[in-house]
Design a protein around this motif. Structure first.
Motif, PDB file in Angstrom:
ATOM      1  N   ALA A 154      26.299 -14.584 -30.008  1.00  0.00           N
ATOM      2  CA  ALA A 154      25.394 -13.391 -30.420  1.00  0.00           C
ATOM      3  C   ALA A 154      23.978 -13.875 -29.899  1.00  0.00           C
ATOM      4  N   LYS A 155      22.775 -14.783 -30.305  1.00  0.00           N
ATOM      5  CA  LYS A 155      22.162 -15.062 -29.827  1.00  0.00           C
ATOM      6  C   LYS A 155      21.822 -15.105 -28.270  1.00  0.00           C
ATOM      7  N   LYS A 156      22.583 -15.031 -27.516  1.00  0.00           N
ATOM      8  CA  LYS A 156      22.428 -15.712 -26.435  1.00  0.00           C
ATOM      9  C   LYS A 156      22.804 -13.564 -25.813  1.00  0.00           C
ATOM     10  N   TYR A 157      23.134 -12.994 -26.514  1.00  0.00           N
ATOM     11  CA  TYR A 157      23.135 -11.799 -26.149  1.00  0.00           C
ATOM     12  C   TYR A 157      21.965 -10.538 -26.925  1.00  0.00           C
ATOM     13  N   LYS A 158      21.579 -11.532 -27.523  1.00  0.00           N
ATOM     14  CA  LYS A 158      19.981 -10.410 -28.290  1.00  0.00           C
ATOM     15  C   LYS A 158      19.231 -10.835 -27.218  1.00  0.00           C
TER      16      LYS A 158
END
Length: 247
Positions: free
Chosen positions: A134-138
């Protein structure tokens, strides 16, 4: 990203607070403030690899680095003039606080929802992967890039979790000889670890004066859960009962 470490300078009684895996000192900050209001000095360092924009950074360090972080934090308080120190930690932080207690001359130690005794039933792996993705997508990474890198990241994560389990397995046989006060807190609605291992942890400290607390309605992060006020008071009561020589 701004370092989330905090140092609340108060009275002569000093407390170390260690944060959880994949988190920062923010998850123990409210507890730190509660202790500060009662004139305790509180220091909470950010573990190596933590507090950055990318959770992958956590996988580039090891439990040995976090133990070293804890020892440096303890030494920092000593250099600041605090000769007596108690250490507590949430989850991974509880493992590190317990390790510090085994290795250094702490006044007391404590764990909050911590798998500081062997525990196979855990959702930590899935939670970490989901959070990291999720952080990488963000951060703007594409689905293709993430999927391409995922096997490597999973391998690193599995090795790190195995290293944490190995550390705990090496620590556990020493618990029976601990005679200093130990505080154990556990949330009854823990979504990450088997909450009932808290009872096993209590039994393992056979010679210690264990102050055990079960918070039925709290999740894994008991320090920010619905029972946090009760936890804060229980920690304060525990600290008050310790044999402080420095006032």
């Amino acid at each position: 990203m701004k370092d989330k470490s905090f140092y609340f300078k108060g009275g002569k009684r000093a407390v170390l607070l260690f944060h959880a895996y994949s988190s920062t000192p923010n998850d123990v900050r409210m507890l730190g403030r509660a202790l500060e209001r009662e004139n305790y000095t509180v220091y909470s360092p950010t573990f190596s690899g933590h507090g950055t924009h990318d959770l992958e950074d956590i996988l580039e360090v090891s439990p040995k680095d976090w133990i070293e972080d804890a020892k440096k934090a303890f030494q920092f308080l000593r250099e600041e003039g605090y000769q007596e120190v108690a250490a507590f930690g949430l989850s991974l932080g509880g493992i590190i606080a317990t390790k510090l207690m085994l290795d250094e001359n702490l006044l007391a130690s404590g764990t909050f929802s911590s798998p500081a005794i062997h525990n196979d039933t855990t959702n930590v792996r899935k939670e970490f992967l989901d959070f990291m993705i999720a952080k990488k997508y963000k951060n703007g990474d594409s689905k293709e890039v993430i999927q391409q890198r995922l096997p490597e990241l999973e391998e690193k994560l599995d090795k790190q979790l195995a290293d944490i389990r190995k550390l705990v397995d090496e620590m556990a046989p020493q618990y029976g000889s601990v005679e200093k006060p130990v505080f154990i807190a556990q949330g009854g609605k823990d979504e990450l670890i088997n909450s009932h291992i808290a009872y096993e942890l209590k039994e393992a400290f056979a010679k210690a004066d264990v102050d055990f607390h079960w918070y039925e309605n709290s999740p894994h992060s008991v320090t920010v859960g619905p029972d946090r006020k009760e936890l804060e008071q229980d920690v304060l009561n525990f600290l008050t009962e310790l044999q402080w020589n420095g006032g």
